[in-house]
Design an enzyme around this catalytic site. Structure first.
Site, PDB file in Angstrom:
ATOM      1  N   LEU A  65     -31.616  35.755 -22.954  1.00  0.00           N
ATOM      2  CA  LEU A  65     -31.402  34.578 -21.903  1.00  0.00           C
ATOM      3  C   LEU A  65     -31.953  34.844 -20.686  1.00  0.00           C
ATOM      4  CD1 LEU A  65     -27.478  34.020 -22.670  1.00  0.00           C
ATOM      5  CD2 LEU A  65     -29.532  32.969 -24.027  1.00  0.00           C
ATOM      6  N   PRO A  66     -32.247  33.787 -19.824  1.00  0.00           N
ATOM      7  CA  PRO A  66     -32.869  34.110 -18.485  1.00  0.00           C
ATOM      8  C   PRO A  66     -32.070  35.240 -17.446  1.00  0.00           C
ATOM      9  CG  PRO A  66     -32.472  31.850 -18.888  1.00  0.00           C
ATOM     10  CD  PRO A  66     -31.700  32.460 -19.895  1.00  0.00           C
ATOM     11  N   THR A  96     -33.307  40.651 -19.345  1.00  0.00           N
ATOM     12  CA  THR A  96     -33.459  41.379 -18.406  1.00  0.00           C
ATOM     13  C   THR A  96     -32.426  40.782 -17.458  1.00  0.00           C
ATOM     14  OG1 THR A  96     -35.728  41.658 -18.669  1.00  0.00           O
ATOM     15  CG2 THR A  96     -34.921  42.303 -16.366  1.00  0.00           C
ATOM     16  N   LYS A 171     -35.877  48.963 -17.335  1.00  0.00           N
ATOM     17  CA  LYS A 171     -36.633  48.059 -17.536  1.00  0.00           C
ATOM     18  C   LYS A 171     -37.127  47.252 -16.120  1.00  0.00           C
ATOM     19  CE  LYS A 171     -38.196  43.889 -18.667  1.00  0.00           C
ATOM     20  NZ  LYS A 171     -39.554  43.775 -19.320  1.00  0.00           N
ATOM     21  N   LYS A 246     -37.184  37.356 -10.399  1.00  0.00           N
ATOM     22  CA  LYS A 246     -35.688  37.683 -10.476  1.00  0.00           C
ATOM     23  C   LYS A 246     -35.879  39.256 -10.986  1.00  0.00           C
ATOM     24  CE  LYS A 246     -34.597  38.170 -14.679  1.00  0.00           C
ATOM     25  NZ  LYS A 246     -34.117  38.047 -16.150  1.00  0.00           N
TER      26      LYS A 246
HETATM   27  P1  NAD Z   1     -37.321  31.348 -21.529  1.00  0.00           P
HETATM   28  O1  NAD Z   1     -36.727  30.594 -20.286  1.00  0.00           O
HETATM   29  O2  NAD Z   1     -38.516  31.046 -22.043  1.00  0.00           O
HETATM   30  O3  NAD Z   1     -36.082  31.302 -22.714  1.00  0.00           O
HETATM   31  C1  NAD Z   1     -34.833  31.438 -22.449  1.00  0.00           C
HETATM   32  C2  NAD Z   1     -33.976  30.581 -23.403  1.00  0.00           C
HETATM   33  O4  NAD Z   1     -32.658  30.689 -23.155  1.00  0.00           O
HETATM   34  C3  NAD Z   1     -34.394  29.016 -23.304  1.00  0.00           C
HETATM   35  O5  NAD Z   1     -34.742  28.426 -24.461  1.00  0.00           O
HETATM   36  C4  NAD Z   1     -32.901  28.556 -23.032  1.00  0.00           C
HETATM   37  O6  NAD Z   1     -32.731  27.206 -23.345  1.00  0.00           O
HETATM   38  C5  NAD Z   1     -31.855  29.517 -23.275  1.00  0.00           C
HETATM   39  N1  NAD Z   1     -30.521  29.472 -22.832  1.00  0.00           N
HETATM   40  C6  NAD Z   1     -30.319  29.475 -21.597  1.00  0.00           C
HETATM   41  N2  NAD Z   1     -28.933  29.755 -21.391  1.00  0.00           N
HETATM   42  C7  NAD Z   1     -28.473  29.291 -22.663  1.00  0.00           C
HETATM   43  C8  NAD Z   1     -27.016  29.292 -23.275  1.00  0.00           C
HETATM   44  N3  NAD Z   1     -26.050  29.441 -22.652  1.00  0.00           N
HETATM   45  N4  NAD Z   1     -26.991  29.278 -24.744  1.00  0.00           N
HETATM   46  C9  NAD Z   1     -27.961  29.045 -25.317  1.00  0.00           C
HETATM   47  N5  NAD Z   1     -29.303  29.072 -25.025  1.00  0.00           N
HETATM   48  C10 NAD Z   1     -29.553  29.365 -23.631  1.00  0.00           C
HETATM   49  O7  NAD Z   1     -37.176  32.956 -21.092  1.00  0.00           O
HETATM   50  P2  NAD Z   1     -37.940  34.127 -21.794  1.00  0.00           P
HETATM   51  O8  NAD Z   1     -39.248  34.276 -21.285  1.00  0.00           O
HETATM   52  O9  NAD Z   1     -37.779  34.107 -23.209  1.00  0.00           O
HETATM   53  O10 NAD Z   1     -37.156  35.496 -21.241  1.00  0.00           O
HETATM   54  C11 NAD Z   1     -35.982  35.782 -21.663  1.00  0.00           C
HETATM   55  C12 NAD Z   1     -35.436  37.100 -21.176  1.00  0.00           C
HETATM   56  O11 NAD Z   1     -36.387  38.025 -21.550  1.00  0.00           O
HETATM   57  C13 NAD Z   1     -35.424  37.040 -19.418  1.00  0.00           C
HETATM   58  O12 NAD Z   1     -34.327  37.882 -19.009  1.00  0.00           O
HETATM   59  C14 NAD Z   1     -36.744  37.705 -19.247  1.00  0.00           C
HETATM   60  O13 NAD Z   1     -36.586  38.285 -17.826  1.00  0.00           O
HETATM   61  C15 NAD Z   1     -36.782  38.668 -20.281  1.00  0.00           C
HETATM   62  N6  NAD Z   1     -38.316  39.071 -20.673  1.00  0.00           N
HETATM   63  C16 NAD Z   1     -39.409  38.296 -20.716  1.00  0.00           C
HETATM   64  C17 NAD Z   1     -40.547  38.565 -20.913  1.00  0.00           C
HETATM   65  C18 NAD Z   1     -41.725  37.445 -20.832  1.00  0.00           C
HETATM   66  O14 NAD Z   1     -42.912  37.928 -21.128  1.00  0.00           O
HETATM   67  N7  NAD Z   1     -41.427  36.172 -21.059  1.00  0.00           N
HETATM   68  C19 NAD Z   1     -41.065  39.883 -21.150  1.00  0.00           C
HETATM   69  C20 NAD Z   1     -39.926  40.696 -21.102  1.00  0.00           C
HETATM   70  C21 NAD Z   1     -38.694  40.316 -20.460  1.00  0.00           C
END
Ligand code: NAD
Length: 295
Positions: A65-66, A96, A171, A246
């Site tokens: 999740l975000p 994260t 991280k 963030k």
């Molecule tokens: P994203 O915004 O693409 O995906 C997050 C998903 O969570 C969305 O589909 C949203 O609908 C869903 N969501 C939010 N609240 C919810 C809930 N209560 N129930 C069900 N679903 C819910 O974000 P992302 O890029 O996939 O990143 C996710 C996490 O991974 C973050 O914490 C980010 O910091 C970390 N991260 C991202 C990357 C990257 O390259 N994108 C790399 C490493 C770590």
């Protein structure tokens, strides 16, 4: 093979869940966006109308999740999953988030006989798709050992960083360095382009010189240098500037708590916050190079 519930099917979670399916696990999925769910169902996952049904039969629950407020809300909020996950199951949170939320959620789940590890990842969307992520795990060693076979279906390097929250500290250290490298690589490439160099030629030179780094090599911010990276797709997909901002905020909170000096990280946080505030929050973080472009 295990019964795994996967919650949060965004840029990262979607391909991670797909890799669990490919490995032969029974995967149930949930996301607030129906389109994200439909993609995984087409690949063999089962879906439910509500998240509580999604986790009922699961031995492992993975969340991606975000931010911390989403993780806390999911597990401990009104009718949170703490009331629905079966005893003895292991929660793997790969989001994260801040260390404080990890401690709060893991302690509450422990009272309900549910185990928890924080397992944030590095490697980006490409790593999530290829199943080559690095996992940085915080929690008890026995839970790390139990999670490892599952994590190995999504990643290549699985580290036990220490007790609960240690994965998150690892991280934010990594992402603070990544942000500094991306900002530095961007200004160096732009300096070269402003002085008549081709971004690809300059990248090739620096890749064989002492400026070599991950952002230059596999996530180059200048459009057209690499294929299949966000800079060659108008900075869409990838890792949103909002999420990097963030993470830099989390790094600064961590530094305040430990009274550590992080001047480069502080400057990077200001740069990415400014960039997000200028309307680029949903663009990939490599779009920071635009900040250095002359108008
Ligand atoms: P994203 O915004 O693409 O995906 C997050 C998903 O969570 C969305 O589909 C949203 O609908 C869903 N969501 C939010 N609240 C919810 C809930 N209560 N129930 C069900 N679903 C819910 O974000 P992302 O890029 O996939 O990143 C996710 C996490 O991974 C973050 O914490 C980010 O910091 C970390 N991260 C991202 C990357 C990257 O390259 N994108 C790399 C490493 C770590």
């Amino acid at each position: 093979m295990s019964n795994i519930a996967f919650i949060g099917l965004g840029n990262m979670g979607g391909p991670m869940a797909a890799n669990l399916l490919k490995a032969g696990h029974q995967v149930t999925v949930f996301d607030l966006f129906p389109e994200a769910v439909a993609t995984l169902v087409a690949e063999g996952a089962s879906s439910f109308d509500n998240v509580s049904d999604c986790v009922k039969g699961a031995d492992f629950i993975v969340s991606m999740l975000p931010a911390g407020k989403h993780v806390e809300g999911l597990y401990l909020g009104e009718d949170g999953l703490i009331n629905h996950i079966k005893e003895g199951s292991l929660v793997i949170d790969s989001s994260t988030i801040d260390k404080e939320t990890v401690i709060k959620v893991s302690s509450a789940l422990k009272q309900a006989n549910i185990d928890f590890i924080d397992a944030p990842v590095s490697g980006g969307v490409g790593g999530a798709q290829a199943g080559t992520l690095s996992f940085m795990v915080g929690g008890e060693k026995s839970d790390f050992d139990r999670a490892k076979p599952v994590l190995e279906n999504m990643g290549k390097n699985i580290f036990h960083a220490g007790s609960h929250g240690a994965g998150q500290v690892a991280k934010v250290c990594n992402n603070m360095l990544l942000a500094v490298l991306m900002a530095g690589t961007s200004e160096a490439l732009q300096l070269g382009m402003d002085n008549g160099l081709d971004a690809k030629v300059l990248s090739d030179i620096m890749l064989q010189s002492s400026g070599r780094n991950w952002t230059l090599e596999v996530y180059n911010p200048a459009p057209g240098v690499l294929e299949n990276v966000p800079s060659s797709n108008d900075y869409n997909g990838g890792f949103m500037t909002d999420l990097m901002a963030k993470d830099l905020g989390l790094a600064m909170d961590t530094a305040v708590n430990s009274q550590s000096s992080t001047p480069m990280g502080a400057l990077a946080r200001s740069l990415f916050a400014l960039h997000a505030g200028q309307g680029n929050g949903k663009k990939d973080f490599s779009s920071i190079i635009k900040m250095f472009e002359k108008s």
